[in-house]
Motif scaffolding. Sequence first.
Motif, short mmCIF file in Angstrom:
data_model
loop_
_atom_site.label_atom_id
_atom_site.label_comp_id
_atom_site.label_asym_id
_atom_site.label_seq_id
_atom_site.Cartn_x
_atom_site.Cartn_y
_atom_site.Cartn_z
N ASN A 396 -28.38 -11.96 16.81
CA ASN A 396 -28.76 -13.33 16.44
C ASN A 396 -28.54 -13.72 15.11
O ASN A 396 -29.26 -12.88 14.15
N THR A 427 -25.45 -23.01 10.53
CA THR A 427 -24.64 -21.99 11.86
C THR A 427 -25.83 -21.30 12.57
O THR A 427 -26.44 -20.45 11.99
N SER A 429 -25.97 -18.12 16.10
CA SER A 429 -24.61 -17.33 16.68
C SER A 429 -25.38 -15.53 16.93
O SER A 429 -26.95 -15.76 17.02
N ARG A 431 -25.18 -12.19 19.08
CA ARG A 431 -23.70 -11.44 19.77
C ARG A 431 -23.61 -10.89 20.78
O ARG A 431 -25.05 -9.68 20.40
N SER A 441 -22.67 -14.07 24.69
CA SER A 441 -22.25 -14.19 23.28
C SER A 441 -21.96 -16.25 23.09
O SER A 441 -21.67 -16.77 23.54
N GLY A 442 -22.47 -16.51 21.69
CA GLY A 442 -22.53 -17.82 21.66
C GLY A 442 -22.43 -18.42 20.27
O GLY A 442 -23.22 -17.42 19.09
N SER A 443 -21.69 -19.53 19.62
CA SER A 443 -22.29 -19.82 18.65
C SER A 443 -22.20 -21.33 18.00
O SER A 443 -21.75 -21.97 18.73
N ARG A 445 -22.74 -25.05 15.16
CA ARG A 445 -22.54 -25.55 13.94
C ARG A 445 -23.18 -26.85 13.78
O ARG A 445 -22.56 -27.32 14.73
N THR A 493 -26.11 -23.36 25.16
CA THR A 493 -25.33 -23.32 23.78
C THR A 493 -25.13 -25.35 24.01
O THR A 493 -24.85 -26.23 23.21
#
Length: 718
Positions: A396, A427, A429, A431, A441-443, A445, A493
């Motif tokens: 993370n 931001t 995120s 992985r 996984s995700g991100s 912003r 998310t």
Amino acid sequence: MKTIRHTACAGAVLGLIWAPAFGQAQQPPTPGAQALPTVVVSGSVAERRLDEAPYAASVIDADTLRGAGPMVNLSEALSRVPGLTANNRQNYAQDLQLSSRGFGARAPFGVRGLRLYTDGIPATMPDGQGQVTHFDLASAARVEVLRGPFSALYGNSSGGVIALVSAPVRERFAELDLDAGSAGLRQARLTAGTPFGDGWEAQGGVSRMETDGTRPHSAARRTLANGRLAWTGARDQVLLLVNDIDQRAQDPLGLTAAQFAADPDQTASQAEQFNTRKNASQTQLGARWRHRFDEGQVLSDSVLTAYGGHRSVTQWQSIAVGAQTPAGSGGGVVDFSRRYDGVDARLLWRLGPATLVTGVNLERQKDDRQGYENFLGTGASQQLGVTGALRRDEENEAVTREAYAQAELPLTTTLSASAGVRAGRVTLSARDRFLGNGDDSGSLRYDYANPAVGLGWKVAPSLLLHAALGRGFESPTLNELAYRADGQGGFNTALRPQKSLQQELGAKWRAGAVELDATAFHVATRDEIGVLSNSGGRSSYQNVGRTRRSGVELSGAWDLAPRWRAQMALGTLKARYRDGFLTCTGTPCPTANVPVSAGNRIAGTNGGSAYAELAWRPFEAARDGELAVEWRGVKRTAVNDINSEAAAGYGVLNLRARRGWNFGAMRAELIARVDNAADRRYVGSVIVNDGNGRFYEPAPGRSFWLGLSLRAASPREP
């Protein structure tokens, strides 16, 4: 008989502390002596007097910190601050429960919604989660608390600011502090410091605290080390800080209403069944360099701050074995290693009568996070409360980039204006490296811009009126994004940041022996982040729509007579959901299915709190001698969104005594406290929306603390 024995013990301790004093002539205050005005840094472009700061702020000085307890927890002294909730959970595995005007109330552990600093070095991570366990309260000159719109200028998750400022080293000294108290509390602390000459000074300290805990399975131990090296030249100031903390704590979990009513000193059976506990360690290094340019130039000062650190946590939770069978489960053991760093650069400009600060800020954190099952084997040979099979493995990251500016301008001789803005991007995120159950996984912003404006009007030399308006922003933390609303693993998310509009009107009045601050506030928030489910130490979150917070805060002090001083603080809070939504009330809860009505109280908030104190000080300084009685009251606290249960309000009475003696270069001081003198049983803090109904964390009954301080110092320089 037990109550009589405890009361007799307390009376004996108070008598031992004060017996020598009654045989001495009491010393009236020195004629013409005046205390230096209290100053505050938080919220302004430069240090200024607290009574001239046009916003709601409070300062806790070193004497107050020392008299409030063994200086283990910041909550000991913060009950004196209106609008601030500072609860000791009596659970070192979950940290303190801190909130300001309702911001941060949802946190099941750590501190959220507030920005934390020690000597300008952030103790809040880029994702908005903070810790205060490494605060060196014994070396503090003061703790500043900023509330209201101007806290938004500190960036993400700034519903308020708590900042510790260390005391400068003026003499060579060594100090030994010994503490003992109820629940097997014992602590030893050694501190030493010296000025070297040519502007150099250094200070270091180490402490060891152990407690058996107020309930079964709540023992803890903490080792804390702090170091400070500073240099002051003609135009430059350099500060280096280092701290290291290692803490091992058992987790007794909360109690249901029925369990609390039957026996508030019991522990949930799941705590011992799964051996719930938390190991945490952290090392941090920070530096700050300030340079002053030639007088008369437009560019006045520059400040560069940099820091970095490492934190590791392993926590064994009480997640049921059956709940860990789904493929998306992250297990029942949380294990992460975090590296973080940041840099802040600012310039101070003098533009005629105006003062302007401009700056940039960069913060980063990277978590190497694993999740494991909390069991091994099956059937009769199954072991619980251990580290089992790997169920989660991910990296993370949170990165914050910001630019900011704040200006202060006198409009007339009595009217001044302040304005600022802080804009940035965070931001967040994840992985995923555990791909056997899919890629989670995700991100995300988020961009934000937080403006704030304010006016200060000096109506009379003793009266200041102030008003402010600001917009705040709070992103979800990495922990809040760690679990989806359906209870499965993977990045949440769907979670959005919450945004608020804060308004404040206030007055500060100083008239000889009387001080009074009054503030009224209103906060409107959209996309409020709330707890969806909370079970076994794991929480998931959702946005719950619009909310509204409003209230009044009062604080004051009155020197009734040369040796008598009264203080008070009062805060009211009306915190309500404006929109209805769905939530969970049990576990497991794959889908929110229980309606929450608009108008319900925000979970984790109370209707207000009050503090009052009366102190007798026969000597000029409180540290030389003091007898005081304190009272603290808190209104009922909503424990869940549907408001089906609440922790009852309470009022507690505390007593403290303090006596100091000087023997040439040596000084000895004894402090004693009796907290909750009437032995009331009440809920000290709550676990918001706990899926098992274990909302309540009991406060201890009558408790005692005795502190001894021995200090040797060289004579002060003339």
